[in-house]
Design an enzyme around this catalytic site. Sequence first.
Site: not given
Ligand code: DGY
Length: 320
Positions: A155-156, A233, A262, A281
């Site tokens: 919850m950032g 991620r 990815e 992404h």
């Molecule tokens: C980030 O800035 O870490 C994001 O994943 C980019 O979309």
Amino acid sequence: MSKPLVLLTHPLPKTWITALEGKVHLEVGEEGFAGFSPKLEPYLPKATGILSLLTAKIDESLLSRAPQLRVVSNMAVGVDNVDVAACTQRGIPLGHTPNVLTDATADLTMAILLSAARRLPESAQDAKEGRWGTWSPTGWLGADLRGAQLGIVGMGKIGQAVAERARGFGIRLAYSNPAKIESDAVHLSLEELLRTSDFVSLHCPLNESTRGLIGEFELKMMKKTAILVNAARGPVVECDALLHALKEGWIAYAALDVTDPEPLPASSPLYSLKNCLIVPHIGSATHGARRRMAEIACENLLAGLAGEKLPHCYNPEVYA
Ligand code: DGY
């Protein structure tokens, strides 16, 4: 006086990096190269700054080949592509780009959550391919949003922005986070959150405690009707376990903005599943967000080259 040598790991639009004009000598890596471009390797010994994308791995070995480095500026909020401890140990400040991609990423999260809940990819495909018969009272039924519980893991800023959007749909909110925050969302343990949520959305950073956070055990805990969203991620979710979960019905659907690896190769069996939506992404991929990310990355870089405190420093302990 000669200009400081800066390595930009991948090309960026000129208009996004005007702040660097006339101030640095730029060497630019190859377009579309996933990693640190070999083309930049010969410049490492004299480089004073690196402006990196999240696809370039900046590890201890690379840092050791760049003894003059004064700053690493990552054009991302996440820094899991960089060995933070190695930077700190060498006294190199690491810049990142928080805040400016919060809205874009939260919007995308809601977009893929709603797409999954209302089965947009599948129904659009059916319409396009002639499987739209007459209006069907039972066709393409999806999940109700009002009253459903969204569990936010991490919850950032982005997690909170997702919560703000979800409230507008009448969704009930729960979150799991190391620290309790002031919020109308209910603070739950990860286990409680997984057991009780209709939708689970991941927004935690990738680090040693979150790698593989959602594996077989956790997926089996979730409701069979649950939708899992990952906009954090890829490695936060164990890929093989997710494949089994979707094939065998441990959960109903996954909506992924990030994958492991990815790019996810076209041969991945995840693409063939009707209950898996994958986008490449694109959480921060709006014109405004990407431009601001580049601009902040330039600000961090220039501050580091000037020996000043970075406006957005990930490892402020370097200044201690
Ligand atoms: C980030 O800035 O870490 C994001 O994943 C980019 O979309």
